[in-house]
Design an enzyme around this catalytic site. Structure first.
Site: not given
Length: 152
Positions: A43-44
């Site tokens: 996600g990051c």
């Protein structure tokens, strides 16, 4: 968590190159200050790549992108190099800035409640006031939302 209308917390943190950065050096600019849990996680990474892909457009609108996590300077430099990230990543291992903005929160992971960095973003105007808060962020669409915000 800080809210719209609040004065932004005046951070002083090292970036991915070990250079001390402060909020005041961006006076007069629109700052996109985004908090994220960890370098090199799916996600990051997706969120960082989305900001990377819009960095020129954000810059053309007078915006500056700054990512913050508790990861080390060494981790940030590897992350930035691996994904060609053209913006600032700040290291906050002591959690001072993360906590000041309210990004240190309870999270549910694998059925357990743990403390961690919440994915959230603050748009700060040129005078240091918070003009928009995103407390629920979808990594793949968030950069475009922030671009729309600084354009308006």
């Amino acid at each position: 968590m800080l809210k719209v209308g609040d004065k932004a917390y005046p951070f002083k943190l090292n970036d991915q190159h070990g250079v001390e950065r402060t909020l005041s050096e961006f006076s007069g600019k629109k700052v996109i200050l985004y908090f994220y849990p960890k370098d090199n996680t799916p996600g990051c990474t997706g969120e960082a790549e989305a900001f990377r892909d819009l960095a020129d457009e954000i810059g053309a609108e007078g915006g500056v992108i700054i990512g913050v996590s508790k990861d080390s300077v060494a981790s940030h430099v590897k992350f930035a190099d691996k994904y060609s990230l053209p913006f600032i990543l700040l290291s906050d291992p002591e959690l001072d800035t993360i906590k000041a903005y309210g990004a240190w929160q309870e999270k549910k992971m694998y059925g357990k409640t743990v403390m961690g960095v919440a994915r959230c973003t603050f748009i700060i105007d040129g005078d240091g006031a918070i003009v928009k808060v995103y407390d629920k962020v979808k990594p793949d669409t968030h950069a475009a939302e922030t671009l729309s915000c600084i354009r308006s």
